[in-house]
Design a protein around this motif. Sequence first.
Motif, PDB file in Angstrom:
ATOM      1  N   LEU A 147      -3.070  -0.006   0.424  1.00  0.00           N
ATOM      2  CA  LEU A 147      -2.229   1.130   0.813  1.00  0.00           C
ATOM      3  C   LEU A 147      -3.119   2.155   1.517  1.00  0.00           C
ATOM      4  O   LEU A 147      -4.333   2.170   1.282  1.00  0.00           O
ATOM      5  N   PRO A 148      -2.538   3.048   2.342  1.00  0.00           N
ATOM      6  CA  PRO A 148      -3.375   4.075   2.984  1.00  0.00           C
ATOM      7  C   PRO A 148      -4.089   4.935   1.939  1.00  0.00           C
ATOM      8  O   PRO A 148      -3.579   5.141   0.835  1.00  0.00           O
ATOM      9  N   ALA A 149      -5.265   5.441   2.327  1.00  0.00           N
ATOM     10  CA  ALA A 149      -6.071   6.227   1.389  1.00  0.00           C
ATOM     11  C   ALA A 149      -5.481   7.618   1.153  1.00  0.00           C
ATOM     12  O   ALA A 149      -5.541   8.147   0.044  1.00  0.00           O
ATOM     13  N   ARG A 150      -4.887   8.203   2.182  1.00  0.00           N
ATOM     14  CA  ARG A 150      -4.359   9.580   2.040  1.00  0.00           C
ATOM     15  C   ARG A 150      -3.021   9.552   1.309  1.00  0.00           C
ATOM     16  O   ARG A 150      -2.167   8.705   1.586  1.00  0.00           O
ATOM     17  N   ALA A 151      -2.850  10.532   0.394  1.00  0.00           N
ATOM     18  CA  ALA A 151      -1.677  10.519  -0.487  1.00  0.00           C
ATOM     19  C   ALA A 151      -0.358  10.519   0.286  1.00  0.00           C
ATOM     20  O   ALA A 151       0.543   9.727  -0.031  1.00  0.00           O
ATOM     21  N   ALA A 152      -0.256  11.380   1.329  1.00  0.00           N
ATOM     22  CA  ALA A 152       1.022  11.482   2.039  1.00  0.00           C
ATOM     23  C   ALA A 152       1.346  10.154   2.735  1.00  0.00           C
ATOM     24  O   ALA A 152       2.486   9.667   2.659  1.00  0.00           O
ATOM     25  N   ALA A 153       0.344   9.572   3.376  1.00  0.00           N
ATOM     26  CA  ALA A 153       0.561   8.289   4.082  1.00  0.00           C
ATOM     27  C   ALA A 153       0.874   7.183   3.078  1.00  0.00           C
ATOM     28  O   ALA A 153       1.685   6.286   3.349  1.00  0.00           O
ATOM     29  N   ARG A 154       0.234   7.255   1.904  1.00  0.00           N
ATOM     30  CA  ARG A 154       0.462   6.226   0.880  1.00  0.00           C
ATOM     31  C   ARG A 154       1.913   6.275   0.393  1.00  0.00           C
ATOM     32  O   ARG A 154       2.589   5.264   0.291  1.00  0.00           O
ATOM     33  N   LYS A 156       4.436   7.483   1.979  1.00  0.00           N
ATOM     34  CA  LYS A 156       5.318   7.049   3.073  1.00  0.00           C
ATOM     35  C   LYS A 156       5.371   5.511   3.115  1.00  0.00           C
ATOM     36  O   LYS A 156       6.444   4.920   3.261  1.00  0.00           O
ATOM     37  N   ALA A 157       4.202   4.886   2.971  1.00  0.00           N
ATOM     38  CA  ALA A 157       4.156   3.412   2.994  1.00  0.00           C
ATOM     39  C   ALA A 157       4.967   2.848   1.825  1.00  0.00           C
ATOM     40  O   ALA A 157       5.687   1.854   1.974  1.00  0.00           O
ATOM     41  N   LEU A 158       4.866   3.495   0.664  1.00  0.00           N
ATOM     42  CA  LEU A 158       5.620   3.021  -0.503  1.00  0.00           C
ATOM     43  C   LEU A 158       7.119   3.220  -0.292  1.00  0.00           C
ATOM     44  O   LEU A 158       7.928   2.373  -0.675  1.00  0.00           O
ATOM     45  N   THR A 159       7.489   4.341   0.337  1.00  0.00           N
ATOM     46  CA  THR A 159       8.905   4.608   0.583  1.00  0.00           C
ATOM     47  C   THR A 159       9.501   3.505   1.459  1.00  0.00           C
ATOM     48  O   THR A 159      10.631   3.067   1.245  1.00  0.00           O
ATOM     49  N   ARG A 160       8.703   3.031   2.430  1.00  0.00           N
ATOM     50  CA  ARG A 160       9.184   1.944   3.298  1.00  0.00           C
ATOM     51  C   ARG A 160       9.436   0.661   2.506  1.00  0.00           C
ATOM     52  O   ARG A 160      10.178  -0.208   2.936  1.00  0.00           O
ATOM     53  N   LEU A 161       8.794   0.563   1.325  1.00  0.00           N
ATOM     54  CA  LEU A 161       8.945  -0.672   0.523  1.00  0.00           C
ATOM     55  C   LEU A 161      10.081  -0.575  -0.496  1.00  0.00           C
ATOM     56  O   LEU A 161      10.319  -1.521  -1.252  1.00  0.00           O
ATOM     57  N   LEU A 162      10.765   0.593  -0.513  1.00  0.00           N
ATOM     58  CA  LEU A 162      11.791   0.815  -1.547  1.00  0.00           C
ATOM     59  C   LEU A 162      12.826  -0.306  -1.622  1.00  0.00           C
ATOM     60  O   LEU A 162      13.203  -0.729  -2.698  1.00  0.00           O
ATOM     61  N   GLY A 163      13.284  -0.763  -0.471  1.00  0.00           N
ATOM     62  CA  GLY A 163      14.345  -1.780  -0.472  1.00  0.00           C
ATOM     63  C   GLY A 163      13.810  -3.199  -0.426  1.00  0.00           C
ATOM     64  O   GLY A 163      14.592  -4.148  -0.297  1.00  0.00           O
ATOM     65  N   GLU A 164      12.497  -3.389  -0.499  1.00  0.00           N
ATOM     66  CA  GLU A 164      11.902  -4.729  -0.391  1.00  0.00           C
ATOM     67  C   GLU A 164      12.304  -5.570  -1.603  1.00  0.00           C
ATOM     68  O   GLU A 164      11.997  -5.211  -2.733  1.00  0.00           O
ATOM     69  N   THR A 165      12.974  -6.671  -1.356  1.00  0.00           N
ATOM     70  CA  THR A 165      13.457  -7.463  -2.489  1.00  0.00           C
ATOM     71  C   THR A 165      12.460  -8.553  -2.907  1.00  0.00           C
ATOM     72  O   THR A 165      12.596  -9.142  -3.970  1.00  0.00           O
ATOM     73  N   HIS A 175     -11.597   3.462  -6.534  1.00  0.00           N
ATOM     74  CA  HIS A 175     -11.474   4.901  -6.244  1.00  0.00           C
ATOM     75  C   HIS A 175     -10.031   5.387  -6.272  1.00  0.00           C
ATOM     76  O   HIS A 175      -9.769   6.563  -6.448  1.00  0.00           O
ATOM     77  N   ARG A 176      -9.092   4.479  -6.012  1.00  0.00           N
ATOM     78  CA  ARG A 176      -7.723   4.963  -5.808  1.00  0.00           C
ATOM     79  C   ARG A 176      -6.704   4.400  -6.781  1.00  0.00           C
ATOM     80  O   ARG A 176      -5.540   4.792  -6.749  1.00  0.00           O
ATOM     81  N   ILE A 177      -7.104   3.486  -7.657  1.00  0.00           N
ATOM     82  CA  ILE A 177      -6.105   2.790  -8.478  1.00  0.00           C
ATOM     83  C   ILE A 177      -5.257   3.769  -9.301  1.00  0.00           C
ATOM     84  O   ILE A 177      -4.039   3.620  -9.394  1.00  0.00           O
ATOM     85  N   GLU A 178      -5.889   4.801  -9.844  1.00  0.00           N
ATOM     86  CA  GLU A 178      -5.147   5.714 -10.719  1.00  0.00           C
ATOM     87  C   GLU A 178      -4.061   6.462  -9.928  1.00  0.00           C
ATOM     88  O   GLU A 178      -2.895   6.473 -10.313  1.00  0.00           O
ATOM     89  N   ASN A 179      -4.462   7.065  -8.794  1.00  0.00           N
ATOM     90  CA  ASN A 179      -3.490   7.804  -7.984  1.00  0.00           C
ATOM     91  C   ASN A 179      -2.429   6.882  -7.392  1.00  0.00           C
ATOM     92  O   ASN A 179      -1.247   7.237  -7.315  1.00  0.00           O
ATOM     93  N   SER A 180      -2.858   5.690  -6.988  1.00  0.00           N
ATOM     94  CA  SER A 180      -1.890   4.767  -6.375  1.00  0.00           C
ATOM     95  C   SER A 180      -0.820   4.349  -7.374  1.00  0.00           C
ATOM     96  O   SER A 180       0.366   4.317  -7.046  1.00  0.00           O
ATOM     97  N   LEU A 181      -1.242   4.041  -8.607  1.00  0.00           N
ATOM     98  CA  LEU A 181      -0.251   3.622  -9.612  1.00  0.00           C
ATOM     99  C   LEU A 181       0.733   4.754  -9.898  1.00  0.00           C
ATOM    100  O   LEU A 181       1.937   4.516 -10.052  1.00  0.00           O
ATOM    101  N   ALA A 182       0.218   5.982  -9.950  1.00  0.00           N
ATOM    102  CA  ALA A 182       1.106   7.128 -10.197  1.00  0.00           C
ATOM    103  C   ALA A 182       2.117   7.255  -9.049  1.00  0.00           C
ATOM    104  O   ALA A 182       3.317   7.462  -9.280  1.00  0.00           O
ATOM    105  N   ASP A 183       1.647   7.081  -7.813  1.00  0.00           N
ATOM    106  CA  ASP A 183       2.559   7.160  -6.661  1.00  0.00           C
ATOM    107  C   ASP A 183       3.566   6.011  -6.664  1.00  0.00           C
ATOM    108  O   ASP A 183       4.736   6.194  -6.329  1.00  0.00           O
TER     109      ASP A 183
END
Length: 287
Positions: A147-154, A156-165, A175-183
Amino acid sequence: MPTSNSKTDQHKAGVLYVVATPIGNLADISQRAVQVLSSVDVVAAEDTRHSRVLFSHFGISTPMVCINEQNESAKIPALLSRLANGENVALISDAGTPLVSDPGFLLVRAARDAGVQVSPVPGACAMIAALSVAGLPTDRFVFEGFLPARAAARRKALTRLLGETRTIIMYESVHRIENSLADMAQVLGAERKAVVARELTKKFETVVHGRLAELAQMLSQDPASLKGEFVVIIEGSDGLRDSLADASKLLLALLEELPAAQAARVAAKITGVSRKTLYQMAVDAAR
Ligand code: SAM
């Protein structure tokens, strides 16, 4: 098997072997990988110092050249000319399958465009290893890489996956696992089932199953569980479940202003969920 040049095949182009190496446990290398790496003319490695450990473990003494994200384009002409001269080349990355979140795509494409034979020597790949033990549907899946490193871009990328079945697979770094899981929990839903696979094939291998929010909380409370390399696998969205959830939210808002039949008709038009289902929901909500 690669062959060295002889007078009879002097004009035959060499083969580019794309060779998978272990993702932790050196015993996971294949016999053919060792044979190919030992017998080609040159190995193009992501980091020659890193791969020297693997080479010395298996007694491989083939010369290496470095090919990484920064220099890949610049290194292609020399490698193509060696291949054209009949030399065999093997491509490896630091771990796992080259090109999978690793360098090599430009070289493979250039070799194919030049008519060079490109041959795989398959083996370890972290995403497939994680998927094979996740216990989430494997019939259809999508690999999202990092996923992108920056929180806002991350987000956004997750939002695009909302409907992914399909089942979603991602790589994540220490470095990012904790923040990424929270997002992930916030954007994709706290209740979404997921699996965090850490340090696969290594001493501290752990595979944890749970809902996204509980996994995020569990890991953040245990610093040891945040160390190492991670694959996160998330169940795909249940399209029907999610559209019913959206429709019921809208229906409840409409019911504050409109009678049940009318609220159901408007919500059906907007969401595509059947009017009958929504009317029943409205009646149930009024009870
Ligand atoms: N080409 C590699 C492959 O085939 O899996 C991936 C290379 S990518 C640069 C490195 C990422 O892969 C890590 O940050 C982690 O997300 C994942 N990874 C690699 N080895 C792993 C392991 N042993 N356990 C869990 N994840 C791993």
